[in-house]
Design an enzyme around this catalytic site. Structure first.
Site, short mmCIF file in Angstrom:
data_model
loop_
_atom_site.label_atom_id
_atom_site.label_comp_id
_atom_site.label_asym_id
_atom_site.label_seq_id
_atom_site.Cartn_x
_atom_site.Cartn_y
_atom_site.Cartn_z
N GLY A 50 0.84 -1.19 0.00
CA GLY A 50 0.00 0.00 0.00
C GLY A 50 0.88 1.24 0.00
CB CYS A 51 3.06 3.07 1.20
SG CYS A 51 3.55 2.01 2.55
CG HIS A 52 -1.24 3.46 -2.70
ND1 HIS A 52 -0.60 2.25 -2.81
CD2 HIS A 52 -2.56 3.17 -2.74
CE1 HIS A 52 -1.48 1.28 -2.92
NE2 HIS A 52 -2.69 1.81 -2.87
CB ALA A 53 -4.28 8.32 -0.75
NE ARG A 98 -5.35 3.37 0.30
CZ ARG A 98 -6.51 3.25 -0.33
NH1 ARG A 98 -6.76 2.19 -1.03
NH2 ARG A 98 -7.38 4.24 -0.31
#
Ligand code: T46
Length: 135
Positions: A50-53, A98
């Site tokens: 993840g580590c993005h929106a 997230r």
């Protein structure tokens, strides 16, 4: 308001085991038309995903086997939850950062998505995300 919103699914169990049907439409569980389904599995131990929106994407994440943790962050609030139960799905709204981690070896994370895959919909830099959410 909490970022952690669950959809509970009815499990049809009998002596053979369990079955869950996920349906869309009026009075059904998923609050959007599903355009895409993907699943994450075989995740290496210690990995963070993840580590993005997303600018415009709603999703429901269902951990159908094993477990993992998920962080949801809307720029003002950060919450963390275990995904470890196939009878409930976590609703992830757009413009929510997230991160998923602590995957068990057997984790299978099924994700129902409101839009087709579009790389330009991702915000992958946390500072960019914070700038966008503070506007
Ligand atoms: C999300 C979290 C929960 C595709 O080709 N089609 C797809 O529909 C997806 C989701 C991914 N991909 C490709 C793009 C990358 O080459 O699969 C590779 C891995 O994707 P990514 O690094 O984005 O995977 P995660 O686990 O970091 O994030 C995914 C979703 O991309 C994202 O939307 O919310 O799971």
């Amino acid at each position: 308001m909490s970022l952690i919103n669950w959809i509970n699914f009815q499990s049809h169990g009998d002596e053979r085991g369990s079955l869950i049907a996920v349906e869309i439409g009026m009075d059904k569980a998923i609050p959007f038309d599903i355009k895409r389904v993907y699943y994450i599995y075989n995740t290496e131990q210690g990995v963070t995903r993840g580590c993005h929106a997303h600018k415009n994407l709603k999703q429901v994440a269902i951990c159908v086997a094993g477990r993992c943790r998920m962080v949801l962050d809307n720029g003002a609030r950060r919450e963390e939850v275990w995904l470890d139960c196939p009878t409930r799905g976590l609703v992830i709204q757009d413009m929510v950062w997230r991160e998923m981690y602590d995957f068990s070896k057997d984790c299978v994370l099924l994700v129902l998505a409101s839009e087709h895959y579009d790389e330009s919909d991702y915000i992958r830099d946390y500072d960019d995300f914070l700038r966008e959410t503070s506007q």
